[in-house]
Scaffold this motif. Structure first.
Motif, mmCIF file in Angstrom:
data_model
loop_
_atom_site.group_PDB
_atom_site.id
_atom_site.type_symbol
_atom_site.label_atom_id
_atom_site.label_comp_id
_atom_site.label_asym_id
_atom_site.label_seq_id
_atom_site.Cartn_x
_atom_site.Cartn_y
_atom_site.Cartn_z
ATOM 1 N N HIS A 44 39.715 -5.410 -2.916
ATOM 2 C CA HIS A 44 40.037 -4.348 -3.663
ATOM 3 C C HIS A 44 41.420 -3.567 -3.096
ATOM 4 C CE1 HIS A 44 36.075 -3.913 -5.174
ATOM 5 N NE2 HIS A 44 35.589 -4.300 -4.003
ATOM 6 N N ALA A 45 42.195 -4.423 -2.331
ATOM 7 C CA ALA A 45 43.219 -4.155 -1.845
ATOM 8 C C ALA A 45 44.419 -4.344 -2.780
ATOM 9 C CB ALA A 45 43.646 -4.721 -0.580
ATOM 10 N N ARG A 46 45.550 -3.478 -2.877
ATOM 11 C CA ARG A 46 46.478 -3.899 -3.680
ATOM 12 C C ARG A 46 47.543 -5.197 -3.451
ATOM 13 N NH1 ARG A 46 51.623 -2.785 -1.784
ATOM 14 N NH2 ARG A 46 51.684 -1.699 0.240
ATOM 15 N N GLN A 47 48.123 -5.888 -4.244
ATOM 16 C CA GLN A 47 48.727 -6.904 -4.342
ATOM 17 C C GLN A 47 49.880 -6.704 -3.073
ATOM 18 O OE1 GLN A 47 50.204 -8.681 -7.933
ATOM 19 N NE2 GLN A 47 50.710 -10.845 -7.125
ATOM 20 N N GLY A 48 50.060 -7.703 -2.270
ATOM 21 C CA GLY A 48 51.158 -7.791 -1.275
ATOM 22 C C GLY A 48 50.809 -6.941 -0.066
ATOM 23 N N VAL A 49 49.473 -6.599 0.138
ATOM 24 C CA VAL A 49 49.052 -5.942 1.491
ATOM 25 C C VAL A 49 49.105 -6.975 2.386
ATOM 26 C CG1 VAL A 49 46.422 -6.543 1.039
ATOM 27 C CG2 VAL A 49 47.124 -4.416 2.235
ATOM 28 N N SER A 50 49.538 -6.435 3.774
ATOM 29 C CA SER A 50 49.555 -7.024 5.019
ATOM 30 C C SER A 50 47.926 -7.297 5.684
ATOM 31 C CB SER A 50 50.555 -6.496 5.796
ATOM 32 O OG SER A 50 51.980 -6.602 5.170
ATOM 33 N N GLU A 51 47.803 -8.361 6.005
ATOM 34 C CA GLU A 51 46.532 -8.349 6.698
ATOM 35 C C GLU A 51 46.662 -8.952 8.246
ATOM 36 O OE1 GLU A 51 44.255 -11.398 4.634
ATOM 37 O OE2 GLU A 51 44.192 -10.304 2.547
ATOM 38 N N VAL A 52 46.021 -8.118 9.030
ATOM 39 C CA VAL A 52 45.972 -8.310 10.361
ATOM 40 C C VAL A 52 44.672 -8.530 11.107
ATOM 41 C CG1 VAL A 52 46.485 -7.511 12.811
ATOM 42 C CG2 VAL A 52 47.891 -6.826 10.591
ATOM 43 N N HIS A 53 44.251 -9.880 11.535
ATOM 44 C CA HIS A 53 43.013 -10.041 11.795
ATOM 45 C C HIS A 53 42.892 -9.991 13.608
ATOM 46 C CE1 HIS A 53 43.356 -14.169 13.536
ATOM 47 N NE2 HIS A 53 44.114 -14.420 12.686
ATOM 48 N N THR A 54 41.548 -9.535 13.936
ATOM 49 C CA THR A 54 41.647 -9.127 15.353
ATOM 50 C C THR A 54 40.823 -10.223 16.181
ATOM 51 O OG1 THR A 54 39.691 -8.012 14.952
ATOM 52 C CG2 THR A 54 41.634 -6.676 15.116
ATOM 53 N N ASP A 55 40.562 -11.221 15.419
ATOM 54 C CA ASP A 55 39.912 -12.683 15.959
ATOM 55 C C ASP A 55 40.837 -13.221 16.963
ATOM 56 O OD1 ASP A 55 37.644 -12.073 14.496
ATOM 57 O OD2 ASP A 55 38.454 -13.085 12.720
ATOM 58 N N ALA A 56 40.314 -13.939 17.918
ATOM 59 C CA ALA A 56 41.318 -14.838 18.673
ATOM 60 C C ALA A 56 41.848 -15.827 18.012
ATOM 61 C CB ALA A 56 40.415 -15.763 19.859
ATOM 62 N N ASP A 57 43.141 -16.305 18.311
ATOM 63 C CA ASP A 57 43.749 -17.341 17.648
ATOM 64 C C ASP A 57 43.096 -18.646 17.386
ATOM 65 O OD1 ASP A 57 45.362 -19.388 16.894
ATOM 66 O OD2 ASP A 57 47.219 -18.883 18.310
ATOM 67 N N PRO A 58 42.681 -18.915 16.428
ATOM 68 C CA PRO A 58 41.806 -20.402 16.044
ATOM 69 C C PRO A 58 42.049 -21.429 16.711
ATOM 70 C CG PRO A 58 42.846 -19.668 13.982
ATOM 71 C CD PRO A 58 43.090 -18.591 15.027
ATOM 72 N N HIS A 67 37.948 -11.616 10.381
ATOM 73 C CA HIS A 67 38.322 -12.443 9.329
ATOM 74 C C HIS A 67 37.047 -12.149 8.193
ATOM 75 C CE1 HIS A 67 41.530 -15.109 9.707
ATOM 76 N NE2 HIS A 67 41.377 -15.449 10.984
ATOM 77 N N GLU A 68 35.706 -12.293 8.769
ATOM 78 C CA GLU A 68 34.505 -11.908 7.805
ATOM 79 C C GLU A 68 34.708 -10.742 6.989
ATOM 80 O OE1 GLU A 68 31.056 -12.461 9.615
ATOM 81 O OE2 GLU A 68 31.259 -14.789 10.164
ATOM 82 N N VAL A 69 35.201 -9.589 7.796
ATOM 83 C CA VAL A 69 35.388 -8.201 7.102
ATOM 84 C C VAL A 69 36.519 -8.361 6.228
ATOM 85 C CG1 VAL A 69 35.816 -5.962 7.460
ATOM 86 C CG2 VAL A 69 34.471 -7.189 9.354
ATOM 87 N N LEU A 70 37.487 -9.111 6.226
ATOM 88 C CA LEU A 70 38.738 -9.123 5.483
ATOM 89 C C LEU A 70 38.239 -9.760 4.178
ATOM 90 C CD1 LEU A 70 41.757 -10.121 7.844
ATOM 91 C CD2 LEU A 70 41.500 -8.009 6.534
ATOM 92 N N ASP A 71 37.299 -10.648 4.187
ATOM 93 C CA ASP A 71 36.980 -11.427 3.058
ATOM 94 C C ASP A 71 36.108 -10.303 2.154
ATOM 95 O OD1 ASP A 71 37.919 -13.889 3.807
ATOM 96 O OD2 ASP A 71 36.080 -14.677 4.876
ATOM 97 N N VAL A 72 35.515 -9.506 2.864
ATOM 98 C CA VAL A 72 34.774 -8.592 2.078
ATOM 99 C C VAL A 72 35.521 -7.324 1.287
ATOM 100 C CG1 VAL A 72 32.981 -6.385 2.147
ATOM 101 C CG2 VAL A 72 32.551 -8.755 3.409
ATOM 102 N N VAL A 73 36.598 -7.004 1.934
ATOM 103 C CA VAL A 73 37.367 -5.927 1.628
ATOM 104 C C VAL A 73 39.021 -6.391 0.850
ATOM 105 C CG1 VAL A 73 36.662 -4.401 3.369
ATOM 106 C CG2 VAL A 73 38.798 -5.495 3.636
ATOM 107 N N ARG A 74 39.226 -7.334 0.992
ATOM 108 C CA ARG A 74 40.504 -7.742 0.389
ATOM 109 C C ARG A 74 40.579 -7.656 -0.984
ATOM 110 N NH1 ARG A 74 40.097 -13.218 2.971
ATOM 111 N NH2 ARG A 74 42.083 -12.603 4.220
ATOM 112 N N GLY A 114 33.954 1.558 6.944
ATOM 113 C CA GLY A 114 32.656 0.868 7.159
ATOM 114 C C GLY A 114 32.613 -0.075 6.134
ATOM 115 N N ALA A 115 32.646 -1.335 6.229
ATOM 116 C CA ALA A 115 32.709 -2.578 5.006
ATOM 117 C C ALA A 115 31.148 -2.962 4.821
ATOM 118 C CB ALA A 115 33.273 -3.800 5.358
#
Length: 565
Positions: free
Chosen positions: A55-69, A46-53, A19-20
């Motif tokens: 604290h993530a370690r360097q090089g972590v992969s990010e997958v967003h579940t939004d529609a293709d902009p 996207h908005e949640v990634l902005d909150v949590v990224r 929970g973010a």
């Protein structure tokens, strides 16, 4: 073993449903931060990634579940940051977040599936957990602050009191007629999750179910962030209130809001308890024209006052053109050439530290050498390096202030008469001349060069010149000259805050009106002074019965639509 340290399986990996919170990154739990630090892949909107990224370690992969902009309405999940073992996901929408989580967990990777608020209240998280269980993928759940609880708290709307008022939570998107009937018949507090353009419809459902039209109601958008705005109305007047506030109709009508219905949201009570939106610089866009490294602590302090800092580098720090002088001086530190070393900036500390690391040295090389520092930030940078300064000016934090406290050379007590002074290529000669007058020999060494940074993006330049910023903080004369040089002169509605008299004089020479000056040359005191200015400005507006507005809302043609900023 803590749950977040659960070992990933060789084939199935491990998934943390996290929970973010409602939007404020400061509401992440300690367990959430721990899980993020071990994640190989982040899956979120996207908005949640902005909150949590952060604290993530360097090089972590990010997958967003939004529609293709680039293809509105497709609903196709996309892999935005791809590691060597992944490929972009171009699959039908039915293979949504659950399938993304499954794919991300393959190969023994640790996946964090972050959702807004709390996973237990998320619409789809339970289905994704069941998918993990069916596929044999081990998972854990890290609770977060639920939107329906966190947002009212930040809006100053208590949900319960000593009388034990019932609290009901309703999601207007999925609420059945029976649900509306039950909460309408209740006299407890109702927390409704809905959208801005659906608030009036939800209010109508409650009135139809038995609630009185004069029942108090608050509506909060962008809760727990510095874009938060809350309106107070009743069930019967909310549509008119939002229309008069010019927030509806709006293309942003689909944005989520939290509405609280009941006596706890009465206007008089919220006026007393609205702690977040009444911060001295709430919602102010503040320009911080400094180097990226120097801006961090200042931006953190501005956020604590409710401001939205925007960092624009105006000075780039580069190594000296000829490094030999610096190399000889650092070697001289080790061989006992110096009695003192004086640091006048954080950048000087950084330059010496980098040379130390290049030679495999650490703070122990300062043994037997007296260390002086100008300014709190410089002293803190030394302490972080493991060096406690022996001398910090007791008065003015400047070269002149340092000379006031610097002891004269005494051949009886000082076995060595030489001072190492690492500094910028454009530094003044005040300190060198003063030390020589006190009897010291000075090795005045260029440790770094300061050059004008590249211009910021066009949108930032337009905001600076057009009054889009509420305030700008100038921390040196060079930041004034460089900002005007690369971006133009700030608009006359923008509050100008300067760190000291010399910087203020430079600002005035560039045609700027100085509104705020720090009581002492410290970036933290400068931020405090701006907060005091904002507090007095807010108090004056309230005393006069005027609405509290930001300076940027006074510029010609501006519209007071804070909900969209």
């Amino acid at each position: 073993m803590s749950p977040t340290a659960f070992p990933a399986g060789p084939e199935h990996g491990h998934v943390t449903f996290l929970g973010a919170g409602p939007g404020d990154p400061g509401l992440l739990t300690l367990r959430a931060v721990e899980a993020l630090s071990h994640a190989d892949v982040l899956v979120a909107e996207h908005e949640v990634l902005d909150v949590v990224r952060t604290h993530a370690r360097q090089g972590v992969s990010e997958v967003h579940t939004d529609a293709d902009p680039s293809e509105p309405g497709t609903g196709t999940p996309q892999l935005t940051v791809v590691d060597g073992a992944s490929t972009a996901v171009g699959v039908p929408a039915v293979r949504d977040a659950a399938h993304l989580v499954m794919e991300a967990a393959r190969g023994g990777r640790r996946v964090v599936r972050a959702v807004t608020g709390d996973p237990g209240l998320d619409t789809y998280a339970a289905e994704e957990m069941l998918a993990c269980a069916a596929a044999g993928v081990p998972f854990e759940v890290v609770p977060g602050v639920a939107n329906a609880v966190g947002v009212p708290a930040y809006a100053g709307v208590p949900l319960r009191d000593a009388e034990g008022t019932d609290v009901r939570f309703v999601d207007a998107r999925t609420a059945s007629d029976r649900c509306w009937t039950e909460v309408g018949a209740s006299d407890g507090t109702v927390v409704v999750s809905t959208t801005l353009d659906s608030v009036a419809a939800a209010a109508g459902e409650l009135v139809s179910a038995g609630r009185k039209p004069d029942t108090p109601l608050t509506v909060t958008i962008a809760g727990t962030t510095t874009r938060q705005r809350t309106w107070t109305a009743t069930l019967g007047t909310v549509a008119q209130t939002l229309k008069q506030a010019k927030v509806l109709p709006s293309p942003d009508g689909g944005r989520p809001v939290i509405a609280v219905v009941g006596e706890r949201s009465a206007p008089a009570r919220r006026d007393q308890l609205s702690w977040f939106e009444s911060k001295p610089l709430f919602g102010w866009k503040v320009l911080v024209p400094r180097t990226k490294e120097q801006a961090a602590s200042l931006s953190d302090q501005l956020r604590s006052y409710g401001a939205v800092p925007h960092e624009v580098p105006t000075i780039a720090v580069e190594p000296p053109r000829t490094p030999q002088q610096m190399e000889r001086a650092v070697k001289g530190l080790v061989t006992g050439r110096y009695e003192w070393i004086a640091f006048t900036s954080v950048n000087a500390v950084k330059a010496v530290r980098e040379k130390f690391e290049e030679y495999g040295l650490d703070a122990r090389a300062f043994a037997g050498i007296k260390v002086a520092a100008v300014g709190e930030q410089t002293a803190n940078a030394l302490i972080a390096f493991g060096v406690k300064p022996d001398l910090v000016p007791s008065g003015e934090q400047s070269a002149a202030g340092l000379l006031e406290d610097w002891p004269p050379y005494d051949p009886v007590f000082d076995p060595i008469d030489r001072v190492f002074l690492p500094r910028a290529d454009i530094a003044t000669e005040t300190l060198v001349a003063g030390l020589i007058e006190l009897g010291w020999e000075v090795d005045d060494v260029t440790a770094y060069r300061t050059v004008r940074a590249s211009p910021p993006p066009a949108t930032t330049r337009e905001a600076i010149k057009g009054g889009g910023f509420d305030a700008v903080l100038f921390t040196s004369s060079s930041t004034v000259r460089n900002l005007v040089g690369i971006a133009g002169k700030p608009h006359n509605v923008t509050v100008i805050a300067c760190i000291g008299p010399a910087t203020a004089k430079t600002a005035e020479e560039h045609g700027l009106r100085v509104d705020v000056m720090a009581p002492e040359p410290s970036v933290l005191k400068l931020a405090e002074a701006l907060a005091d200015f904002g507090l007095r400005r807010r108090a004056a507006a309230l005393e006069a019965g005027d609405p509290v507005t930001r300076p940027s809302e006074r510029r010609p043609g501006s519209r007071r639509r804070r909900s969209s900023t």
